[in-house]
Design a protein around this motif. Structure first.
Motif, short mmCIF file in Angstrom:
data_model
loop_
_atom_site.label_atom_id
_atom_site.label_comp_id
_atom_site.label_asym_id
_atom_site.label_seq_id
_atom_site.Cartn_x
_atom_site.Cartn_y
_atom_site.Cartn_z
N UNK B 92 1.03 -1.23 0.06
CA UNK B 92 0.01 -0.11 -0.15
C UNK B 92 0.90 1.09 -0.03
N UNK B 93 1.49 1.73 -1.26
CA UNK B 93 2.50 2.67 -1.18
C UNK B 93 1.87 3.99 -1.05
N UNK B 94 2.31 5.25 -0.42
CA UNK B 94 1.57 6.22 -0.13
C UNK B 94 1.19 6.91 -1.61
N UNK B 95 0.08 7.80 -1.57
CA UNK B 95 -0.36 8.35 -2.62
C UNK B 95 -0.22 9.70 -2.03
N UNK B 96 0.96 10.76 -2.04
CA UNK B 96 1.07 12.02 -1.93
C UNK B 96 0.14 13.23 -2.65
N UNK B 97 -0.20 14.16 -1.78
CA UNK B 97 -0.83 15.11 -2.51
C UNK B 97 -0.15 15.82 -3.68
#
Lengths: 154, 787, 149
Positions: B92-97
């Motif tokens: 679950x990799x981060x989804x940055x803004x």
């Protein structure tokens, strides 16, 4: 540049940038937000309004080009509180769901029915080619237009 | 007064017909600024540097932010956790803004420019200089998992998000297939779809420093869930300080369920600049960043015995997740797809394997039907092709395999091999009705005759079952949902007997303002004019889980019914006091309580007035008449139906003309037939669009090359016929309205019917083609006939 | 996108080679190019303006000549940036003597596009490339004709 336009029967004079489209002018300068912007390639027809009585996509026209013209938007279609037959028929036949494409559809078709007062289903479907609806599958829009055409020619 | 079951005209129509709808982009706030997001033109690149100096210096620019400005905010989360079959947690990799290191799809957000006007923001965004080191990209989910493929995230080896399995042991299924009389095998791509709600997404962040309160106006199907995710998981701001408003929303089809980065970004930016800020997507951005749908690469086998009974089904799917996991993404190919592979057949052995893969493409998530269209496509293509291969009638083959009728009351629900238990179903009548409508025997005769005249006619079937109103919470929790899936409703009776209803469901075209009001007015026996529905504002509505998965009436409507029951129960006590009778001696009908066998009665409005002016009032009763309820269903609901397509193929050009489309759907009880029909029509158009016209195309470098209305062929009015639709009614046994849900049915059933019709036409003309890649363009059909 | 084709020019191979290596000549014959500034023997800075279907852009970037085998072949590497998207092209160009003192130019390569250009221009871009190629060789023919008279 300064433009003077008659919008829904009222004369307005405004300073606009040369690049301002008619759709932006209506929405931002005049707060007539019934005209919607659904794309950037004149493909969806949500922004359709009347300029001098003809249906046009207002995102494809610059505000400067309508200087001296008469513009009618969905807000000006009902007269003296009486709905246009198309507005009634769209409600009666459930020709709208989310409502976003509806003003463009109605402005387009109110012009179309002037030129073809009793269209066949094929003619209606061809007339709608330039306007997208993603909710209704067009089925009830076509039914509404048939219904309005009958009312108007009665 | 009876309103349930009537085609009442919609209450909400007036504002839409007169241009007075209030979509997010229509909102103007005092001091509002405008945002333009600088997006990556590359699918995969390292961001070496971002120079914002020129943009910041541009006249009218308020601020420019890049990823490194957003300290301590990881990004938007996904709402489901699906694990590997060996028990390992999914990746679950981060989804940055805003990205900090690499861009991972075309349209990934790199910087945001805030300015006094939209035009200035756009001009200044052109001045942001980003230096990229472009790398190889991968866009196909199967290729992404091959050794040596470009990696999307360093912590997801071979780009695998999870490798998941469901059903009977694969060895048993393989053995059954090996000994089957006939096995139909199909390899196919269920192509990537772009939802294209006509209203582009829009978000306005407004931080009010005097109140220390945030308001987010956003075009969402799901305001309360957005608030929960925004507060608890993204920005870490207190939930009671945040209000989410989604007035009118111009279509969703799934694409507006999710919590998008732009929503969190606008809230965050507004706090930084202490002014409201609006972002409205243009269509080009919508193509790049609204979550896409489908995108499965599948191999499937269906085994039959000599009589045509299905003995086993096996499917292996690679599901594209895109570069980042959107809110429901992991659930779509698994719990909304694998669990539906029983279909409406008695298949005794089923094994489903799904590998979810990251690619350098936009996120893929729920799009109208979400997983269920993919499951239906798989099953219905296989059974129709099986019929052709075994030279059997496709309608008869289905009848042979249908699960016998069960109402869920006298007969128990049907336990599938893939976890679900169907609530009620009666499958043959929908097929029989559709066959009658189409005039099946006459058609087959016409088909034969037309072939002699050189015309290619084809008929295609699809019989489907789907699962709506994802529930109950305990079950979805066990399946990995990070939220409950109930619904809340408040029925507030005003002193004068007028009723305000607050629902956590969200209407963006479905007509809740009419349907829900019909239910309330009907149950209370009062005029519809006396009832108003309020939705889409987290400060007004206590809580909600939004609208998706055809859940609004089945779950949200049931919560309303629960509150109405509480209103009537308390109202009866007040009425009994006023009428000097016992509660048990009262009947409620036509908006009044009557003492049985007498003409003594008290109207609803008099009871409500008494509740708020409790001068003469039961001693042990609180004043007021206002009840909230939370409804957590006992099960999903399972609508079903039969769709039939008739096509004609132009031999010279391969062009497919859809001549007729017949749909018989069973969505349980129907509150407003006109609205249900409208939902079916719209679903059909989207499903037919997938079969014949639509599909996102990424080139090998990861560029989306049909990202505009000049290139992405969405159905226009002259692409479609008028539809022929009807229904049967098999009530849901476990919710108070007996409703099942109608929003997705049209889209779920229709796609395989059209493809099957084209394949049928080709077989009957001697071209034994197993599959044509959707969308079935003239070119593809012509090639299938001529190669 | 694949870029390939060929054309016969009425000039000897050495002459064609020299014309291709001369920036002033190239600016004259290449449609859309407005500036070609020599950085060194094999690297140029190029500015061009091209309309591709519905989108029009001013492009700026590098033009590199690689693997020069005088007068037979070279590789042209073009990297162009614009607000509507970027283009990267690798094209191998062969010059062959085909008799009568004529030279055949054969080119074969690939172009990759990004951004708005890819999203809305891809549909028409190969058509545009073909017509630009045609214009280029027409202008080339004309230059040679001028030179010969």
């Amino acid at each position: 540049m300064e433009i003077t336009v008659k919008v829904n029967g009222k004369q307005v004079t405004r300073e606009v940038e040369g690049r301002t489209t008619l759709s932006t002018f209506l929405r931002e300068d005049l707060s007539l937000t019934g005209t919607h912007i659904g794309c950037d390639t004149s493909g969806c027809g949500a922004c359709t309004v009347h300029v001098d009585g003809k249906a046009v996509k207002s995102c494809t026209l610059l505000a400067g080009q309508v200087d001296g013209c008469e513009v009618k938007t969905i807000e000006g279609l009902a007269e003296n509180g009486k709905m246009h037959p198309l507005q009634d028929s769209f409600k009666e036949k459930h020709g709208l769901q989310c409502g976003f494409c509806t003003p463009g559809m109605i402005m387009l078709v109110s012009d179309f029915l002037e030129t073809n007062p009793s269209p066949s289903e094929d003619e209606i479907r061809h007339a709608l080619e330039g306007n997208f609806c993603r909710c209704t599958g067009y089925h009830n829009i076509v039914a509404a237009i048939k219904d309005a055409a009958e009312t108007m020619s009665a | 007064m009876s309103f349930i079951g009537k085609s009442v005209k919609r209450i909400e129509d007036k504002r839409f017909l007169t241009g007075k709808g209030k979509y997010t982009d229509d909102i103007k706030l005092v001091g509002m600024t405008h945002a333009h997001i600088v997006r990556s033109p590359y699918a995969h690149a390292k961001v070496l540097s971002i120079d914002t100096a020129a943009a910041k210096a541009h006249d009218g620019v308020v601020a420019v932010f890049v990823g490194s400005d957003i300290e301590g905010i990881v990004g938007v989360p996904t709402g489901w956790q699906v694990n590997f079959k060996n028990g390992d947690t999914m990746k679950e990799p981060a989804h940055p803004l805003l990205v900090r290191d690499n861009v991972r799809h075309v349209g990934d957000a790199v910087a945001v420019v805030i300015a006094e006007t939209k035009e200035i923001a756009r001009d200044a965004a052109d001045l942001v200089e980003v230096d990229y080191d472009v790398m190889d990209a991968v866009t196909d989910p199967k290729k992404a998992t091959a050794p040596g493929a470009p990696q999307v995230h360093p912590d997801a080896p071979n780009n695998i998000c999870f490798d998941w399995e469901l059903g009977n042991p694969v060895e048993e299924v393989d053995a059954a297939l090996a000994s089957a009389h006939h096995v139909t095998t199909l390899e196919f791509i269920n192509q990537r779809m772009i939802p294209n709600a006509m209203e582009p997404r829009s978000a306005i962040g407004h931080y009010d420093d005097a109140l220390d309160k945030y308001t987010l106006y956003t075009s969402t199907q799901n305001p309360h869930l957005i608030r929960l995710l925004l507060c608890a998981f993204v920005l870490g701001i207190p939930e009671h300080k945040v209000r989410i408003v989604s007035h009118d929303v111009g279509g969703g089809f799934g694409s507006k369920i999710f919590h998008y980065t732009e929503e969190a970004l606008m809230v965050w930016v507004s706090k930084q600049i202490n002014r409201p800020v609006k972002w409205t997507s243009d269509r080009s951005e919508a193509f790049m960043t609204d979550a896409h749908g489908r995108d499965h690469v599948t191999t499937a086998n269906m085994g039959f015995d000599k009589d045509g009974k299905i003995v086993a089904l096996k499917s292996d799917t690679f599901a594209n997740m895109g570069a980042y996991l959107a809110t429901f993404a992991p659930a779509v190919p698994t719990y909304l797809h694998g669990t539906l592979l029983q279909g409406l057949y008695t298949t005794p052995l089923i094994n489903v394997n799904v590998v979810a893969a990251f690619t350098h493409t936009n996120s893929v998530d729920a799009y109208r039907g979400a997983g269920r269209p993919e499951a239906t496509y798989l099953l219905e293509r296989l059974i129709d092709l099986g019929a052709l291969e075994m030279d059997m009638d496709p309608a008869e083959l289905r009848k042979k395999n249908f699960i016998p009728a069960f109402d869920g009351i006298e007969q128990p629900g049907y336990q599938t091999q893939v976890a679900l238990q169907y609530d009620s179903g009666d499958y043959q009548p929908v097929l029989d009705k559709a066959l009658e409508m189409v005039g099946y025997e006459d058609f087959r005769a016409e088909q034969k005759k037309s072939l002699e005249n050189g015309k290619l006619l084809g008929i295609g079937f699809s019989t489907y079952v789907e699962a709506c109103g994802i529930a109950p919470s305990a079950v979805v929790g066990a399946l990995g949902a990070r939220a409950g899936l109930f619904e809340s409703a408040q029925v507030r009776v005003q002193p004068t007997g007028k009723v305000s209803v607050y629902t956590g469901s969200h209407s963006h075209g479905q007509g809740h303002e009419t349907t829900f009001v019909q239910v309330v007015a009907d149950k209370l026996g009062i005029p519809m004019e006396d009832v108003d529905l309020i939705h889409g504002d987290s400060d007004a509505v206590a809580f909600g889980m939004g609208t998706y998965g055809s859940r609004s009436l089945a779950v949200g409507g049931s919560a309303i019914v629960k509150s109405i029951e509480k209103v009537l129960e308390k109202g009866a006590k007040i009425a009994a006091h006023k009428l000097e009778a016992s509660v048990d001696d009262l009947d409620y009908a036509e908006g009044k309580w009557t003492v049985k066998g007498t003409d003594r009665s008290i109207a609803f409005g008099d009871v409500s007035l008494t509740a708020y002016v409790p001068h003469d009032y039961p001693a042990d009763l609180e004043p007021g008449l206002d009840f909230s309820s939370f409804y957590d269903p006992a099960n999903f609901t399972y609508p079903f139906g039969c769709h039939i397509a008739i096509v004609e193929i132009d031999k010279e050009t391969g062009k497919v003309k859809l001549k007729r489309f017949i749909a018989v759907d069973d969505v349980g009880n129907v509150i407003n037939p006109m609205i249900v029909d409208g939902q079916i029509h719209g679903g059909l158009a989207q499903g037919i669009g997938q079969a014949l016209l639509e599909g996102a195309i990424y080139d090998e470098g990861g560029q989306l090359i049909n990202g505009s209305y000049m290139d992405y062929t969405m159905p226009r009015a002259d692409d479609l016929p008028s539809f022929e639709i009807d229904r049967t009614v098999t009530p849901c046994p476990h919710n108070p309205l007996g409703v099942k849900g109608a929003g997705e049915a049209g889209c779920i059933g229709s796609t395989p019917a059209v493809v099957n019709a084209v394949i049928d036409a080709l077989w009957k003309a001697g071209h034994k083609v197993k599959d044509i890649q959707m969308p079935m363009t003239s070119e593809r059909v012509w090639n299938a006939m001529n190669n | 996108m694949k870029l390939n084709g060929d054309h016969v020019l009425k000039a000897p191979r050495n002459v064609v080679w020299d014309m291709l290596m001369n920036p002033d000549q190239l600016v004259k014959i290449t449609p859309g190019i407005s500036e070609l500034n020599k950085r060194d023997e094999t690297n140029y800075e190029a500015v061009s303006e091209v309309k591709i279907g519905p989108v029009k852009g001013k492009f700026k970037g590098d033009l590199e000549l690689k693997d020069l085998v005088k007068p037979e072949s070279f590789t042209l590497v073009v990297t162009q940036q614009s607000k509507i998207g970027n283009v990267k092209a690798d094209v191998v160009i062969h010059l062959d003597e085909v008799g009568n003192g004529d030279t055949q130019i054969t080119f074969d390569g690939n172009a990759q596009m990004s951004g708005l250009l890819a999203r809305t221009g891809a549909r028409v871009v190969s058509g545009v490339a073909n017509s630009l190629t045609k214009q280029f060789f027409e202008a080339f023919d004309k230059e040679i004709e001028l030179m010969n008279t």
